[in-house]
Design an enzyme around this catalytic site. Structure first.
Site, mmCIF file in Angstrom:
data_model
loop_
_atom_site.group_PDB
_atom_site.id
_atom_site.type_symbol
_atom_site.label_atom_id
_atom_site.label_comp_id
_atom_site.label_asym_id
_atom_site.label_seq_id
_atom_site.Cartn_x
_atom_site.Cartn_y
_atom_site.Cartn_z
ATOM 1 N N GLY A 1 1.050 -1.219 0.084
ATOM 2 C CA GLY A 1 -0.147 0.123 0.156
ATOM 3 C C GLY A 1 1.022 1.039 0.031
ATOM 4 O O GLY A 1 2.065 1.250 -0.469
ATOM 5 N N ARG B 1 -1.516 6.990 3.292
ATOM 6 C CA ARG B 1 -2.133 7.221 1.993
ATOM 7 C C ARG B 1 -2.251 5.577 1.185
ATOM 8 O O ARG B 1 -1.289 4.949 1.282
ATOM 9 C CB ARG B 1 -1.043 7.924 1.098
ATOM 10 C CG ARG B 1 -1.329 9.521 1.410
ATOM 11 C CD ARG B 1 -0.448 10.304 0.641
ATOM 12 N NE ARG B 1 1.004 10.169 1.127
ATOM 13 C CZ ARG B 1 1.837 10.796 0.630
ATOM 14 N NH1 ARG B 1 1.760 11.789 -0.246
ATOM 15 N NH2 ARG B 1 3.209 10.896 1.281
ATOM 16 N N CYS C 1 3.034 5.131 -2.793
ATOM 17 C CA CYS C 1 4.074 4.876 -4.068
ATOM 18 C C CYS C 1 3.440 3.802 -4.840
ATOM 19 O O CYS C 1 2.968 3.766 -6.002
ATOM 20 C CB CYS C 1 5.309 4.864 -3.848
ATOM 21 S SG CYS C 1 6.237 6.548 -3.291
HETATM 22 P P1 NAD Z 1 4.238 14.577 0.059
HETATM 23 O O1 NAD Z 1 2.673 14.665 -0.415
HETATM 24 O O2 NAD Z 1 4.359 14.050 1.211
HETATM 25 O O3 NAD Z 1 4.702 15.895 -0.409
HETATM 26 C C1 NAD Z 1 4.552 16.871 -1.401
HETATM 27 C C2 NAD Z 1 4.612 18.339 -1.017
HETATM 28 O O4 NAD Z 1 4.577 19.151 -1.941
HETATM 29 C C3 NAD Z 1 3.318 18.858 -0.085
HETATM 30 O O5 NAD Z 1 3.854 19.234 0.984
HETATM 31 C C4 NAD Z 1 2.519 19.820 -1.074
HETATM 32 O O6 NAD Z 1 2.283 20.870 -0.241
HETATM 33 C C5 NAD Z 1 3.788 20.415 -1.750
HETATM 34 N N1 NAD Z 1 3.396 20.759 -2.989
HETATM 35 C C6 NAD Z 1 2.305 20.656 -3.959
HETATM 36 N N2 NAD Z 1 2.546 21.442 -4.862
HETATM 37 C C7 NAD Z 1 3.267 22.360 -4.432
HETATM 38 C C8 NAD Z 1 3.649 23.540 -5.233
HETATM 39 N N3 NAD Z 1 3.245 24.077 -6.513
HETATM 40 N N4 NAD Z 1 4.861 24.223 -4.730
HETATM 41 C C9 NAD Z 1 5.420 23.900 -3.536
HETATM 42 N N5 NAD Z 1 4.822 22.817 -2.877
HETATM 43 C C10 NAD Z 1 4.002 22.164 -3.327
HETATM 44 O O7 NAD Z 1 4.798 13.743 -1.249
HETATM 45 P P2 NAD Z 1 5.923 12.890 -1.015
HETATM 46 O O8 NAD Z 1 5.686 11.441 -0.477
HETATM 47 O O9 NAD Z 1 7.063 13.349 -0.549
HETATM 48 O O10 NAD Z 1 6.260 12.374 -2.341
HETATM 49 C C11 NAD Z 1 6.774 13.593 -3.397
HETATM 50 C C12 NAD Z 1 7.119 12.594 -4.801
HETATM 51 O O11 NAD Z 1 8.228 11.670 -4.638
HETATM 52 C C13 NAD Z 1 5.856 11.892 -5.454
HETATM 53 O O12 NAD Z 1 5.852 12.047 -6.746
HETATM 54 C C14 NAD Z 1 6.090 10.427 -4.877
HETATM 55 O O13 NAD Z 1 5.559 9.505 -5.922
HETATM 56 C C15 NAD Z 1 7.766 10.425 -4.864
HETATM 57 N N6 NAD Z 1 8.465 9.578 -4.096
HETATM 58 C C16 NAD Z 1 7.780 9.420 -2.953
HETATM 59 C C17 NAD Z 1 8.501 8.479 -1.979
HETATM 60 C C18 NAD Z 1 7.910 8.095 -0.597
HETATM 61 O O14 NAD Z 1 8.383 7.285 0.056
HETATM 62 N N7 NAD Z 1 6.928 9.052 -0.090
HETATM 63 C C19 NAD Z 1 9.672 7.644 -2.493
HETATM 64 C C20 NAD Z 1 10.089 7.960 -3.908
HETATM 65 C C21 NAD Z 1 9.354 8.704 -4.548
#
Ligand code: NAD
Length: 435
Positions: free
Chosen positions: A256, A326, A259
């Protein structure tokens, strides 16, 4: 020392910003979420990620790490602009690029000198070109775009960043990719330099492969169940073969989180609309859904009927050591249990705040024993360490009926039977409770 701006201060952005600052760079983390930035500026962490708070504190104190909501403050002067915003799943399965688009368009308005834009968000193949075209439409300031997918895992994000297995950089502009590679040089890990599309695909293919491994062992678990084999031993026997390797061979409720579900779906969607027939990916998704249904079926089988029963869930986060819910299996399991008329209560060591928001219909408890108090069955959903050595006697005494469904194969069937539980696990022979 480089001047780095990280756009998006979530699990990936905050870890990236804090780690680059720790490596001696001057970092500003930018987010449109006012509350998140206000909390960080007050010295509070907006997310639960082990060890991150100390690194953030240390670098804020050293003056290398700041937080802002203002592009006008963060963008001018930055040599590297990392985009680490969320790319959630659209209803059709495609990755929603709204936030990436907004970030690219807004940063372009504030660029005053040449910069390298580095895409860390997980984005569909072709997104580097998309980001470049948005920026170039808005500004004549020269910009290079580099794809740099992130592989960190929540719960071990710091370790995964600092002890990365590899860094992948994709760009048609070799010099820009090499400059980003310099930023990562102190990590001493292999750096894969490739083109944008290949780099973007490496991320999707990696996540899809890991999800496939989990769904594979879950399918084997179903067969073990029918034929009396123990999937934990099967996985151990398989994993000792270096061609297979032991990671991601734990049978259970399935994957889940923020990602795997969206990334496997996005890859399946991209493959479909480009004329492929991604039948393996579809099976991987389907098997995963079955696992969530399977634990509810086990509860129904052992209790006869779920209507009017009290079910306790241990663990609500999508995995241990995170507060992230999520696409957590708990969400669907709760929905299925409630649909069949059960009352649900739950406990999670870190995800209570998110659970309050996402699962308003369940009673949240202060610990595992309170959750078990008077319960007809207990379902272990998230294998937090603190559940490994739980006081089984106390748990047994708290419950109305001693039924345990171990969705993560955390406990030993013999020990559970000795403790007087009717114990069901995933793909493991059931031991009869000692009277
Ligand atoms: P998240 O939701 O925790 O954080 C994203 C942040 O971006 C939020 O705080 C949001 O307010 C901010 N944001 C959105 N639009 C914005 C804008 N226009 N300007 C400035 N800030 C803005 O997301 P996350 O889990 O950190 O994931 C980020 C990316 O990395 C995703 O694409 C995800 O698929 C990828 N990723 C995540 C993980 C993980 O374990 N969480 C691992 C690898 C890759």
């Amino acid at each position: 020392m480089a001047r780095v701006c990280v756009i998006g201060t979530g699990y990936v952005g905050l870890t990236t910003g804090a780690c680059f600052a720790d490596l001696g760079n001057d970092v500003v983390c930018l987010d449109v979420n006012q509350e998140k930035i206000a909390r960080l500026n007050r010295g509070e962490m907006p997310i639960y990620e082990p060890g991150l708070e100390e690194v953030v504190e240390r670098n804020v104190r050293a003056g290398r790490l700041t937080f802002t909501t203002e592009y006008a403050e963060a963008v001018p002067g930055a040599e590297f602009l990392f985009i680490a915003v969320n790319t959630p799943q659209s209803p059709n399965g495609h990755a929603d690029m709204t936030y990436v688009e907004q970030a690219a368009a807004t940063l372009a308005q504030h660029l005053v000198s040449p910069a390298i834009v580095v895409n860390k968000s997980t984005v569909p193949i072709g997104s580097a070109d998309f980001v470049a075209s948005i920026i170039r439409r808005a500004t004549s300031v020269p910009v290079s775009v580099v794809s740099n997918p992130e592989f960190l895992r929540e719960g071990t994000a710091l370790h995964d960043f600092m002890q990365a297995d590899r860094v992948v950089l994709g760009s048609s502009e070799r010099e820009a990719a090499e400059r980003v590679a310099e930023l990562y040089k102190p990590l001493g890990c292999p750096i894969v330099l490739t083109d944008e599309r290949t780099s973007e695909m490496i991320k999707y293919a990696s996540n899809a492969f890991l999800a496939t491994k989990i769904s594979f062992i879950n399918e084997i678990a179903q067969v073990c169940d029918r034929l009396g084999a123990d999937v934990r031993e099967v996985a151990r026997g398989m994993g000792l073969d270096p061609r297979i390797a032991p990671a991601f061979l734990n049978a259970g409720i399935g994957w889940g989180g923020s990602c795997f579900p969206k990334d496997v779906r996005a890859l399946e969607y991209m493959a479909s609309i480009h004329g492929c027939h991604p039948q393996l990916l579809r099976a991987v998704i389907e098997i995963n859904r079955d696992q969530r249904i399977h634990v509810v079926r086990l509860a129904r089988e052992t209790l006869g009927n779920l209507r009017g029963t009290e079910i306790a869930l241990l663990g609500l986060a999508f995995k241990p050591n995170t507060d992230d819910m999520r696409d957590a299996p708990s969400l669907e399991i709760v929905e299925l249990l409630q649909h069949e008329g059960a009352r649900v209560r739950g406990f999670d060591p870190a995800a209570a705040d998110n659970a309050r928001r996402l699962l308003p219909g369940i009673e949240l408890c202060r610990d595992a024993y309170e959750a078990a108090d008077g319960a007809d069955a207990l379902i272990l959903v998230t294998e937090w360490n603190e559940f490994k050595q739980i006081d089984l006697g106390r748990l047994r005494r708290a419950m109305r009926r001693p039924i345990v469904i171990d969705g993560r194969n955390l406990w030993d069937p013999e020990v559970m039977a000795e403790a007087g539980f009717e114990y069901r696990a995933i793909g493991r022979p059931t031991k009869v409770a000692v009277p």
